[in-house]
Design an enzyme around this catalytic site. Structure first.
Site, PDB file in Angstrom:
ATOM      1  CD  GLU A 177      -3.036  -1.123   2.199  1.00 45.27           C
ATOM      2  OE1 GLU A 177      -2.845  -0.387   3.195  1.00 45.27           O
ATOM      3  OE2 GLU A 177      -4.054  -1.834   2.081  1.00 45.27           O
ATOM      4  CD  GLU A 290      -3.971  -6.069   3.125  1.00 50.00           C
ATOM      5  OE1 GLU A 290      -4.833  -5.273   3.570  1.00 50.00           O
ATOM      6  OE2 GLU A 290      -2.755  -5.949   3.339  1.00 50.00           O
TER       7      GLU A 290
END
Length: 613
Positions: A177, A290
């Site tokens: 991320e 995710e």
């Protein structure tokens, strides 16, 4: 002599497309190694975690890891020339703690040894990607930025060198991320830089990458074609937690507790279709790294309390996980669902008691209920009347049903048998699973286990396997098990399938005492004592081992001189070598083990050991 049957490796490196197909459905080991220190946010991971993950059908474990606190600090390095102000540092100024790399390697090996795909995901090192973000306390410029970059290079250098000889089933993921702090161009530059370091020692290992600037499904679309075309072993990844008003609804600022309308699903489809179109155009396969939604009602599985601000209703949480999992699989993506354990707000696996949030687990696995070995509907999630039946002798009165919510094991569906009139023996009331025909099971040893309790302390039961051998029925029962009236307890039974077996049926016997019986979490695991096959001289020695079952120590009595003891898992992995008795075994988990006793005349004997605490 000890013979081990080892798998033969495939010489050709798996392409990214082949690897993604192999990865299939997976799970994150969240909040464990990605915490500041292991154990801060969740229990330290144990080997049994990977047994449990593999047993239910997951194929991949993504392992988020933080390296910051285990790497030479920036403050300890002089990287600016005091006279000229020039940068004089390098990646050689930094190193990852070798003890930490040992721990990571141990965890990775646990996954690989069980045939799982493992992903080393550099996850918690926000100090690096936030060094590009002017609004962050980690923001750096000039020589400080150059030093941060060298430190990050050193982390990947040490990872790459340490794991270069692992199988192709280990993947690397460069950053997690980073798009929240770095632009697309910045991420491209770092990706290329780190990839070149990885390729120095891992020339064809599959590497997972993402883009910068935009998050969620848009992130992989930001990677430049120049970078994507520079390497043949890249897998793109994205995360998906939309809409936050639902997936994070245990927090006060989010309050949409339901999901699943046509519009909700259409939004997911549109986003996933965009990723699929990009994937096909660039010939880059995709991992949904995710996704997930908060626990039902904001439930805290560790403290067993509901959240102050509510959270997703359970049906919506299950539906969200199921829809995203199937949306990924149907488009050719692999996935690793986010799970951070019972202390987190997104829980699927509970390490403390090795249990699952069953309905969510099954939703992402794409099943209604588990099959374990020869036992179908092993978790009872499909209800008592699917694949289970109750036979009673004419003198016995008993009924079978789903247990009530207050009687269920671990908030999941459990099976209840109420015996109001008992018979003369256990076999007068028999809970039967489906009959299985599978010749490949002949000669194999299996460990059957279940969780069970009763409504009184005087009730007992047995497990049994009914086999058709040479055309005749053969019944093999366990010992008698005493039941608790308060807690579900684990029980185990070992059985070897005889030659000439044509059918098998697992059974539970509850006919001898009146009362209510409760069962759940049936499991079958194959024990492979054949890996301990020997060709040695036989011995007339009498070997006495006690207590067995045991919880702390094993004592050995023999008339011969002992040279060495070796303790193995039932799968053949050596755990302990010593010449000191009694053997201390309190650190090992419940289960079936093999003890090898080697004598001074080089003969040996084997004994099955049950550890039960």
């Amino acid at each position: 002599m000890l013979f081990l049957l080892l798998p033969v490796g495939i010489l050709a490196q798996a392409t990214p497309q082949q690897m993604v197909a192999r990865m299939d459905r997976g799970i994150n080991l969240g909040n464990v190694l990605s915490a500041p220190y292991e154990g801060n946010w969740a229990p330290a991971v144990e080997e049994s975690y990977f047994d449990d993950v593999a047993a239910v059908g997951f194929k991949t474990v993504r392992i988020p890891i933080r390296f910051d606190n285990q790497t030479t600090t920036l403050a300890s390095v002089t990287y600016t020339d005091v006279n000229t102000g020039n940068y004089i540092g390098s990646a050689n100024d930094y190193a990852v703690n070798t003890t930490y790399l040992d721990r990571i390697e141990e965890v990775v090996d646990w996954a690989l040894d069980r045939g799982l795909i493992a992903i080393i995901d550099v996850h918690g090192d926000h100090w690096f990607w936030e060094s590009y973000d002017a609004s962050s306390s980690h923001y750096k410029t000039g020589n400080d930025r150059l030093a941060a970059e060298d430190r990050f290079r050193a982390i990947w250098r040490d990872i790459s060198v340490r794991f270069q000889n692992k199988s192709e089933n280990l993947l690397f993921e460069i950053m997690n991320e980073a798009y929240f702090s770095m632009s697309a161009t910045e991420v491209d530059v770092v990706n290329a830089d780190i990839l070149s370091i990885i390729r120095n020692t891992n020339t064809t290992r599959n590497v997972i990458v993402n883009g910068g600037g935009l998050n969620s499904w848009q992130a992989p679309l930001q990677m430049s074609s120049t970078f994507l075309n520079s390497d043949n072993y890249l897998i793109a990844t994205f995360h998906y937690y939309k809409p936050f008003n639902f997936t994070s609804s245990s927090k006060p600022q989010h309050n949409n507790f339901s999901w699943g309308t046509t519009s909700d699903k259409s939004t997911v489809d549109t986003h996933f279709d965009n990723v699929q179109t990009w994937s096909q155009a660039n010939n880059i396969p995709v991992l949904l790294g995710e996704f997930g939604a908060d626990n039902e009602g904001g439930y805290d599985y560790y403290n067993q309390t509901y959240g102050a601000y509510g959270g997703p209703d359970n049906a919506s949480r299950v539906a969200y996980h199921e829809y995203l999992a199937e949306a990924a699989i149907n488009r050719g993506f692999a996935f690793t669902v986010w799970d951070a354990g019972e202390k987190s707000n997104k829980t699927i696996y509970k390490a403390t008691n090795r249990n699952w949030v069953t309905d969510v687990r099954n939703a992402v696995l794409g099943i209604d209920c588990l099959t374990s070995g020869i036992i179908s509907n092993a978790d009872i999630e499909c209800g008592y009347n699917n694949d289970w039946s109750l036979w009673t002798d004419t003198a016995v009165t008993a009924t079978i049903a789903n247990a009530s919510a207050s009687e269920n094991y671990n908030n999941s569906t459990s099976l209840k048998v109420a015996v109001s009139t008992a018979g003369s023996g256990f076999g007068k009331a028999v809970i039967r699973n489906q009959t299985v025909t599978d010749a490949s099971l002949i000669g194999k040893t299996f460990v059957f286990s279940c969780r069970a309790k009763a409504n009184t302390t005087t009730q007992q039961f047995k497990m049994r396997v009914k086999a058709t051998v040479n055309g005749s029925s053969q019944l093999t029962a366990s010992s008698t098990y005493d039941l608790s009236s308060t807690d579900y307890e684990n029980f185990e039974f070992s059985y070897t399938v005889p030659a000439n077996t044509t059918t098998l049926q697992f059974q539970v016997l509850v006919g001898k005492q009146t009362g209510d019986y409760f069962f759940d979490d049936f499991q079958v695991s194959e024990a492979i004592p054949e890996v301990l096959s020997i060709q040695e001289e036989s011995t007339e020695n009498t070997l006495v081992i006690y207590p067995n079952p045991t919880r702390d120590f094993i004592h050995i009595q023999t008339t011969k001189q002992i040279l060495q003891y070796e303790l193995y898992t039932f799968e053949g992995k050596m755990l302990l070598t010593t010449n000191t008795a009694p053997l201390q075994i309190s650190n090992y988990t419940n289960g079936l083990y093999i003890l090898k006793v080697l004598f001074s005349d080089r003969s040996s004997q084997y004994q099955k050991i049950i550890i039960k605490k």
